[in-house]
Design a protein around this motif. Structure first.
Motif, short mmCIF file in Angstrom:
data_model
loop_
_atom_site.label_atom_id
_atom_site.label_comp_id
_atom_site.label_asym_id
_atom_site.label_seq_id
_atom_site.Cartn_x
_atom_site.Cartn_y
_atom_site.Cartn_z
N TRP A 162 0.84 -1.22 0.00
CA TRP A 162 0.00 0.00 0.00
C TRP A 162 0.86 1.25 0.00
N GLU A 163 1.94 1.25 0.77
CA GLU A 163 2.79 2.44 0.84
C GLU A 163 3.44 2.73 -0.51
N ALA A 164 3.82 1.68 -1.22
CA ALA A 164 4.41 1.89 -2.56
C ALA A 164 3.35 2.44 -3.51
N ALA A 165 2.11 1.96 -3.33
CA ALA A 165 1.01 2.46 -4.17
C ALA A 165 0.78 3.95 -3.90
N ARG A 166 0.86 4.32 -2.62
CA ARG A 166 0.70 5.74 -2.26
C ARG A 166 1.79 6.57 -2.92
N SER A 167 3.02 6.08 -2.85
CA SER A 167 4.12 6.84 -3.45
C SER A 167 3.93 6.96 -4.96
N GLY A 168 3.49 5.89 -5.59
CA GLY A 168 3.27 5.91 -7.03
C GLY A 168 2.19 6.91 -7.41
N GLY A 186 -2.07 14.55 12.72
CA GLY A 186 -1.39 14.02 11.53
C GLY A 186 -2.08 12.81 10.91
N ALA A 187 -3.25 12.41 11.44
CA ALA A 187 -3.95 11.24 10.88
C ALA A 187 -4.32 11.48 9.41
N CYS A 188 -4.63 12.73 9.08
CA CYS A 188 -5.02 13.06 7.70
C CYS A 188 -3.84 12.82 6.75
N THR A 189 -2.68 13.30 7.14
CA THR A 189 -1.50 13.15 6.29
C THR A 189 -1.16 11.66 6.11
N GLU A 190 -1.30 10.94 7.22
CA GLU A 190 -0.95 9.52 7.19
C GLU A 190 -1.88 8.71 6.28
N THR A 191 -3.13 9.14 6.19
CA THR A 191 -4.11 8.34 5.43
C THR A 191 -4.19 8.75 3.96
N CYS A 192 -3.73 9.95 3.63
CA CYS A 192 -3.94 10.49 2.28
C CYS A 192 -3.28 9.60 1.21
#
Ligand code: SF4
Length: 474
Positions: free
Chosen positions: A50-56, A368-374
């Motif tokens: 999921w984190e890689a998908a977010r970065s992409g 920071g929950a918003c930043t973490e979930t975006c």
């Protein structure tokens, strides 16, 4: 009603306090959002990384924002090539007048709309209703809030604040509604809407993504209503913010599932359509005429801000609202803006005025929950701090200015500082009887905080005493 009212600070405080005091409503919201979190977490686990998908996803949207002028020109050229008419609207009035002009030119009477927050932003419904058009929202949530004459509560879940019985009562005003069973409520709306599609002269939609490479518009939805809105009437108007660009068609393969997962915990939304212009000769389906309105309305101001322009990456999934502890307690209407929650608090001051909407940046615990979930990694909670900083440096509060000047004066004159220390201690002791009462000038601050007693000696006094003791060999 899709009217956004400008709420001054006092109104915001009043509305948010009212919702925060309504324990039942808060519980209801929290239960609904709890369900979302469970589904989303489960779906996220289906991603390999999921984190890689977010970065992409963040990379793709960064590229789109960095190349925005070039991509918009490419998008326009391809839209025109596909037979679509393009209108650039620098503000809401230009967009409203253009759409009104098309409706008048076509002699339209009935308009069907699918969910478009950009049209909420330009207050399109109120204009068209005032001009005598029959305008109907076809997204179920939007239809419900429209019948209840209120603005969407959440830009993804417009009627999430309403309970089943309340929705039934709203429907009862239109016709007899047999039950508050979700299926019965849906069938009721479906029945009312079918006839509206058939009568509609013009369909108005938004657009989740604009594909520069091909001149296509991608719309994701769960009800199929956008498909009918875009395809059945003779004229289709799509209105979208200029930040909705994607460079390539293939970018959808990541962005569409990310939007579905972050927005509603789905692997992908039920209907994903790509619109490429009006129907061509020989084709049976589709509108005869298609228009795309590209809205700026403050977006280029945000684009010009090197610190906060990443907010234009937003794909409007609504996830930052769903995890925000403030949103859960004050609800969506308290914000008084088209875009609620953390992203609303970040972009609204850019779109509608920093001083008028700066208070939204203070409606945050900065957890920071918003930043973490975006899903596109927007630095939301730091932007809230930046908005606070910018608003204060633009208009420093008078009391703060005076206090800071006083501090600077005293702190650069040691004799004054030394004199001030015992005086401050005395003042603190004398003001004790009124501390925490309405006579206290710091009442609001102290209402929720306890001022500790002043120490008997200052650090300076303590240090000097200690040095003397050391010298005396104690
Ligand atoms: S800021 Fe991020 S989390 Fe919030 S709506 Fe936009 S894309 Fe979703």
């Amino acid at each position: 009603m899709s009217e956004t009212k400008i709420i001054p600070l006092q109104q915001f405080k009043h509305d948010s306090a009212e919702v925060a005091a309504d324990g039942d409503r808060r519980e209801f919201l929290r239960t609904a959002l709890g369900g979302y979190m469970n589904t989303r977490t489960a779906t996220q686990h289906g991603y390999q990384d999921w984190e890689a998908a977010r970065s992409g996803a963040a990379e793709i949207k960064w590229e789109a924002i960095d190349r925005l002028p070039e991509l918009l020109e490419q998008f326009e050229a391809n839209l025109i090539k596909n037979g679509t008419k393009v209108f650039w609207a620098s503000d809401e009035e230009e967009a409203r007048q253009y759409i009104l002009g098309i409706l008048r030119e076509k002699n339209a009477k009935h308009v069907i709309k699918s969910k478009t927050m950009t049209s909420e932003e330009i207050h399109l419904n109120s204009l068209l209703e005032a001009e005598g058009f029959d305008v109907v929202e076809s997204d179920l949530g939007e239809y419900i809030v429209q019948q209840n004459k209120e603005a969407p509560y959440h830009f993804v879940f417009p009627c999430m604040h309403l309970k089943r019985a309340e929705i039934k009562a709203i429907f009862e005003k239109i016709a007899a509604c047999p039950s508050d069973d979700p299926e019965a409520l849906t069938m009721f709306a479906r029945q009312q809407l079918r006839e509206k599609y058939l009568r509609a002269d013009v369909g108005i939609s938004g657009g989740n993504f604009g594909i520069a490479e091909t001149g296509h518009i991608a719309i994701t939805e769960n009800e199929g209503n956008a498909r009918l809105t875009c395809a059945m009437p003779k004229v289709h108007i799509a209105i979208m913010g200029i930040e909705k660009m994607l460079p390539r068609l293939s970018d959808l393969s990541l962005l569409q599932p990310m939007l579905g997962t972050a927005g509603a915990g789905q692997r992908i939304t039920c209907y994903n359509s790509i619109y490429g212009g009006p129907k061509k000769p020989g084709e049976t389906d589709g509108p005869e005429e298609m228009h795309v309105v590209l809205l700026d309305n403050g977006r280029t101001t945000l684009l010009a801000d090197p610190e906060q322009r990443d907010a234009l990456r937003c794909i409007r999934c609504g996830a930052c609202l769903n995890v925000c502890p403030i949103f859960k307690n004050i609800g969506g209407h308290s914000y008084g803006t088209t875009y609620q929650g953390p992203i609303g608090a970040v972009i609204t001051p850019h779109y509608k005025g920093l001083q008028e909407f700066k208070h939204l940046a203070y409606a945050s615990s900065l957890c920071g929950a918003c930043t973490e979930t975006c899903p596109v990694k927007i630095d939301l909670h730091h932007h809230l701090l930046r908005i606070r900083r910018n608003s204060v440096s633009e208009h420093p509060p008078l009391m703060e200015k005076v206090a800071m000047k006083g501090f600077a004066f005293a702190f650069t004159r040691p004799w004054l500082y030394h004199l001030g220390t015992p005086l401050a201690r005395l003042g603190h002791w004398l003001s004790k009887p009124i501390q925490g009462t309405k006579l206290d000038p710091g009442y609001l601050w102290r209402k929720t905080r306890t001022l500790p007693d002043m120490p008997k000696e200052s650090f300076h006094e303590w240090f000097e005493k200690r040095e003397q003791q050391k010298k005396a060999g104690k």
